[in-house]
Design a protein around this motif. Structure first.
Motif, PDB file in Angstrom:
ATOM      1  N   THR A 234       0.753  -1.147  -0.105  1.00 56.06           N
ATOM      2  CA  THR A 234       0.019   0.141   0.148  1.00 56.06           C
ATOM      3  C   THR A 234       0.755   1.392   0.080  1.00 56.06           C
ATOM      4  OG1 THR A 234      -0.246  -0.187   2.406  1.00 56.06           O
ATOM      5  CG2 THR A 234      -1.924  -0.970   1.120  1.00 56.06           C
ATOM      6  N   LYS A 387      -9.635  -2.372   6.036  1.00 57.07           N
ATOM      7  CA  LYS A 387      -8.908  -1.745   5.378  1.00 57.07           C
ATOM      8  C   LYS A 387      -8.749  -0.371   5.883  1.00 57.07           C
ATOM      9  CE  LYS A 387     -11.391  -2.590   1.819  1.00 57.07           C
ATOM     10  NZ  LYS A 387     -11.709  -2.637   0.411  1.00 57.07           N
ATOM     11  N   THR A 388      -7.511   0.256   5.731  1.00 55.21           N
ATOM     12  CA  THR A 388      -7.421   1.773   5.768  1.00 55.21           C
ATOM     13  C   THR A 388      -6.467   2.148   4.625  1.00 55.21           C
ATOM     14  OG1 THR A 388      -5.137   1.732   6.829  1.00 55.21           O
ATOM     15  CG2 THR A 388      -7.145   1.722   8.339  1.00 55.21           C
ATOM     16  N   ASN A 392      -3.756  -2.711   6.488  1.00 56.50           N
ATOM     17  CA  ASN A 392      -4.650  -3.530   6.092  1.00 56.50           C
ATOM     18  C   ASN A 392      -4.655  -4.895   6.902  1.00 56.50           C
ATOM     19  OD1 ASN A 392      -5.947  -1.822   4.454  1.00 56.50           O
ATOM     20  ND2 ASN A 392      -4.612  -2.722   2.645  1.00 56.50           N
ATOM     21  N   ASP A 407      -1.807  -5.037   0.189  1.00 54.70           N
ATOM     22  CA  ASP A 407      -3.361  -4.888  -0.406  1.00 54.70           C
ATOM     23  C   ASP A 407      -4.214  -6.284  -0.004  1.00 54.70           C
ATOM     24  OD1 ASP A 407      -2.505  -6.667  -2.121  1.00 54.70           O
ATOM     25  OD2 ASP A 407      -2.365  -5.319  -3.492  1.00 54.70           O
ATOM     26  N   LYS A 408      -5.384  -6.323  -0.331  1.00 57.71           N
ATOM     27  CA  LYS A 408      -6.204  -7.352   0.130  1.00 57.71           C
ATOM     28  C   LYS A 408      -5.813  -8.689  -0.700  1.00 57.71           C
ATOM     29  CE  LYS A 408     -11.088  -8.968  -0.486  1.00 57.71           C
ATOM     30  NZ  LYS A 408     -12.383  -8.633  -1.059  1.00 57.71           N
TER      31      LYS A 408
END
Length: 419
Positions: A234, A387-388, A392, A407-408
């Motif tokens: 991120t 999530k921010t 995450n 990320d996810k």
């Protein structure tokens, strides 16, 4: 932009040399009582627009990193701003509900001047602060609000917190704060420390370059840019404006890989390296102020069973979320680490069930939980991703938690590899 731009990246060997020679935290750090809080609030780093384009001698990335490491500023005073945008959802009416619940449970008996509570305000929005430092034993940090001011003063063995709005005073000692700090890993608390933490990531997964010059708070500075080479993180880039004369970071900006506004945008608006007046660090509780001693806060927590010291919270967290015992475990009992570089993911095992859904909770709280998390599935089973714009976390339905600046998809991949 200055007439030069260095594309030279630091090598793995140079990064190792830097880490080996890096000094301990610079001696202008804010009071030690703040350190633990600063970690939770993304640290005391501020925001300011750049101006100018000074003509400075060419410098390589390695030379600039070494200049930061050698910086030894002991005296300064200045004003800086902190802008933090993690992209958290608006709590709306829940804020008052949480506050009412805290008061009802007894945590309201703590002091509003306690830094561990007051400085959490820095976790979001824009704040203006004043800083004064005279060596290791004299520092003052003031948070300026609309019609009030909160000050944290370290003078010798004493640490004072004063909230002018409530006219409350918190008093502790540097020895007690240092003992509390020693229970956990040292956390970043200033622009310099944050920069040093960022530079620990310098390896073959990272590009570090000098990208021209700037003026910050009226001082000439070089721009140091740190960028991940990996996808899945991120973090987009970290830009540090380094004072050309002293080597002290004047500005720290972290932009997300998703684009948009910076997650952390921080820098001095005014700074002087002259010795502050000795009276700056003097403090006497105002007449009529409620004074709370550090030990008294712990006593109130024991009586009500809800407000706990930082150390107590840490012990409970470690007991509840202690990482699994595996070869991937970090040193000193830390969590298991999956992945490398910027894609590192920490794994905790709660030993219990995952987060309940909004439907299970119901009401306003249920809607809040649903707004925070996204349900997801994989080889690991099913879970919820919170999530921010920077950090995450994936909590699986069987109680494991995967956390990282990723990320996810990277979280799911890490969870799948853990099976």
């Amino acid at each position: 932009m200055a007439p030069y731009e260095s594309d030279e990246s630091t090598t793995v060997e140079e990064a190792d040399d830097l880490r080996a020679g890096r000094r301990k935290a610079a001696r202008y750090v804010v009071p030690v009582a703040v350190v633990g809080v600063a970690a939770a609030t993304i640290g005391l780093v501020p925001a300011i627009a750049d101006s100018g384009d000074p003509d400075l001698p060419d410098i390589t990335a390695q030379q600039l990193i070494e200049k930061i490491a050698k910086s030894d500023v002991e005296q300064l005073s200045g004003t800086f701003k902190i802008t933090t945008d993690l992209g958290l959802p608006d709590l709306g009416g829940l804020e008052s509900s949480f506050a009412s619940g805290a008061m009802a449970s007894g945590s309201g008996d703590g002091s509003s001047a306690d830094p561990s509570a007051k400085l959490t305000e820095l976790a979001s929005g824009t704040h203006t602060l004043r800083l004064a430092v005279d060596g290791e034993n004299k520092q003052k940090l003031s948070l300026l609000e609309n019609a009030s001011e909160y000050s944290l003063i370290h003078n010798g063995k004493d640490i004072w917190g004063y909230d002018s709005k409530s006219n409350e005073v918190y008093h502790g000692t540097a020895e007690e704060a240092q003992e509390e700090k020693g229970k956990a890993e040292e956390a970043p608390a200033t622009p310099q420390e944050f920069t040093e933490e960022a530079l620990k990531a310098v390896d073959d997964t990272t590009s570090v370059t000098v990208d021209g010059t700037a003026q910050v708070a009226g001082r000439d500075a070089y721009r140091l840019v740190v960028k991940p080479k990996q996808s899945g993180t991120t973090v987009g880039a970290i830009t540090v404006a380094v004072d050309a004369e002293t080597g002290m970071p004047l500005k720290f900006t972290l932009t997300p890989s998703s684009g948009g506004a910076a997650v952390i945008d921080a820098g001095f608006t005014q700074v002087s390296f002259a010795k502050p007046d000795a009276s700056t660090f003097d403090f006497t509780p105002p007449k009529g102020a409620k004074v709370t001693e550090e030990g008294a806060l712990e006593g109130a927590a024991d009586q009500h069973g809800s407000a706990k010291s930082e150390g107590e919270f840490r012990k409970e967290f470690e007991k509840e979320f202690g990482g699994p015992k595996s070869e991937g475990k970090a040193p000193e009992g830390g969590p298991e680490i999956i992945g490398e570089g910027w894609n590192s993911v920490a794994v905790f095992d709660t030993g219990g069930e995952g987060v309940p859904s909004g439907a299970e909770v119901g009401g306003e709280m249920g809607g809040f939980l649903d707004s925070l998390g996204d349900k997801t599935t994989g080889k690991f089973g099913s879970g919820t991703v919170f999530k921010t714009r920077l950090i995450n976390a994936l909590m699986t339905d069987d109680g494991k938690v995967y956390v990282g600046a990723v990320d996810k998809a990277t979280l799911v991949k890490a969870a799948d590899s853990g099976k």
